[in-house]
Scaffold this motif. Structure first.
Motif, PDB file in Angstrom:
ATOM      1  N   GLN A  16     106.452  79.374 110.933  1.00 51.00           N
ATOM      2  CA  GLN A  16     105.639  78.885 112.044  1.00 51.00           C
ATOM      3  C   GLN A  16     104.619  77.864 111.564  1.00 51.00           C
ATOM      4  O   GLN A  16     103.912  78.078 110.581  1.00 51.00           O
ATOM      5  CB  GLN A  16     104.916  80.032 112.745  1.00 51.00           C
ATOM      6  CG  GLN A  16     104.176  79.573 113.992  1.00 51.00           C
ATOM      7  CD  GLN A  16     103.492  80.694 114.720  1.00 51.00           C
ATOM      8  OE1 GLN A  16     102.670  81.422 114.150  1.00 51.00           O
ATOM      9  NE2 GLN A  16     103.812  80.866 115.999  1.00 51.00           N
ATOM     10  N   THR A  61     101.365  75.552 112.941  1.00 48.72           N
ATOM     11  CA  THR A  61     100.402  75.419 114.029  1.00 48.72           C
ATOM     12  C   THR A  61      99.485  74.224 113.776  1.00 48.72           C
ATOM     13  O   THR A  61      99.234  73.844 112.634  1.00 48.72           O
ATOM     14  CB  THR A  61      99.541  76.684 114.192  1.00 48.72           C
ATOM     15  OG1 THR A  61      98.886  76.977 112.950  1.00 48.72           O
ATOM     16  CG2 THR A  61     100.382  77.875 114.611  1.00 48.72           C
ATOM     17  N   PRO A  67     101.034  76.157 118.569  1.00 51.21           N
ATOM     18  CA  PRO A  67     102.268  76.339 117.790  1.00 51.21           C
ATOM     19  C   PRO A  67     103.205  75.145 118.005  1.00 51.21           C
ATOM     20  O   PRO A  67     103.473  74.752 119.143  1.00 51.21           O
ATOM     21  CB  PRO A  67     102.875  77.621 118.388  1.00 51.21           C
ATOM     22  CG  PRO A  67     101.791  78.243 119.213  1.00 51.21           C
ATOM     23  CD  PRO A  67     100.934  77.106 119.686  1.00 51.21           C
ATOM     24  N   ALA A 120     109.916  74.782 117.519  1.00 49.58           N
ATOM     25  CA  ALA A 120     110.772  74.981 116.352  1.00 49.58           C
ATOM     26  C   ALA A 120     111.491  73.706 115.915  1.00 49.58           C
ATOM     27  O   ALA A 120     111.662  73.453 114.715  1.00 49.58           O
ATOM     28  CB  ALA A 120     111.793  76.087 116.652  1.00 49.58           C
ATOM     29  N   ALA A 144     108.813  71.678 113.902  1.00 50.95           N
ATOM     30  CA  ALA A 144     107.891  72.337 112.969  1.00 50.95           C
ATOM     31  C   ALA A 144     108.039  71.825 111.535  1.00 50.95           C
ATOM     32  O   ALA A 144     107.046  71.532 110.855  1.00 50.95           O
ATOM     33  CB  ALA A 144     108.105  73.856 113.011  1.00 50.95           C
TER      34      ALA A 144
END
Length: 279
Positions: free
Chosen positions: A155, A157, A166, A169, A172
């Motif tokens: 994860q 953030t 956040p 996906a 990220a």
């Protein structure tokens, strides 16, 4: 700027002010009234309202006069909303831009990767990643530093404007890589620059090399894609308000109209938010 939340334009203009500020406020108030904008300072001092006033309301004035009025009003707006691009939401009635489709997102990533200059390439990618992947506003992207991006396992953030966002996906990994490369510096357009300039992001996107038929890179549409994606995924309204910095559930109606299967009624969204709180 102190005052009660219900104070209107008349109260603002009666305050002690400089030779430019008071007339500018009076003109802004008259302009807003003619456009049906509520005479409350949270609406009058919205950056979009100020820009509309300086462009349309002062159309016959000299450029220097418009610039002076804009600067005076921006100082008041910053005290209320923070730096340009960091206000909660546009005034009621403003339409949310259409989100990027999956195909357009792929095209934007390709445009970013095709920039020959490495610095421009990284900044274009940052706009795509932190716009679509984290829903940042222009002022937030401009201020973002590498240390504002945190990774815990898979994860990632973003810590911005008092929020913890956040990163989706799909973005990220790239968000973390961009932050790691930036280190303690700025992620978007690093180096010395006037970051308080309102069109800092827009001017950058206008200079990108791209096919004329390709979608234009817009942080507003990127943020819309982030918000609409969460609405479509069923993210709780309260959570979505917290990570986007939007002031109230009713304001999400501007975005919900772009999402199939989601009611764009302000009342329905507020009811959904209340129901989530009772669970």
């Amino acid at each position: 700027m102190a005052g009660t939340r219900g104070e209107g334009a008349a109260g603002l203009c009666m305050r002690p002010a400089g030779s430019v500020t008071a007339p500018a406020l009076r003109g802004l108030s008259r302009f807003a009234d003619s456009r049906g904008i509520p005479a409350r300072w949270e609406f009058l001092l919205d950056y979009d309202v100020i820009e509309a006033f300086c462009v349309a309301g002062l159309a016959g004035r000299a450029p220097a006069t418009r610039g002076t009025c804009r600067s005076a009003l921006y100082r008041l707006a910053e005290a209320r909303h923070g730096p340009p691009g960091q206000r909660p939401t546009p005034f009621p009635g403003a339409r949310a831009p259409a989100p990027y489709s999956p195909g357009e997102r792929a095209e934007l990533a390709a445009i970013a990767a095709a920039q020959r200059d490495p610095a421009k390439r990284a900044s274009a990618l940052a706009l795509v990643v932190f716009g679509i992947g984290a829903g940042l506003r222009p002022g937030e992207l401009v201020a973002l530093r590498g240390g504002d991006v945190i990774r815990h396992g898979r994860q990632v953030t973003v810590h911005v404007s008092g929020r913890v966002v956040p990163v989706t996906a799909d973005y990220a990994g790239r968000a973390w890589e961009l932050a790691r490369r930036a280190g303690s510096g700025h992620v978007f357009r690093p180096g010395t620059a006037d970051r308080g300039y309102k069109n800092f992001v827009a001017n950058f996107t206008r200079g990108l090399a791209a096919d004329p038929a390709a979608p234009r890179m817009s942080l507003r549409r990127a943020r819309s894609a982030f918000i609409c994606g969460h609405l479509a995924a069923g993210t709780p309204v309260g959570v979505l308000l917290a990570i986007t910095g939007i002031a109230g559930a009713g304001s999400l109606a501007r975005y919900a109209r772009h999402v199939s299967g989601i009611s764009s009624s302000k009342g329905a969204l507020r009811a959904r938010c209340r129901a989530e709180r009772t669970r």
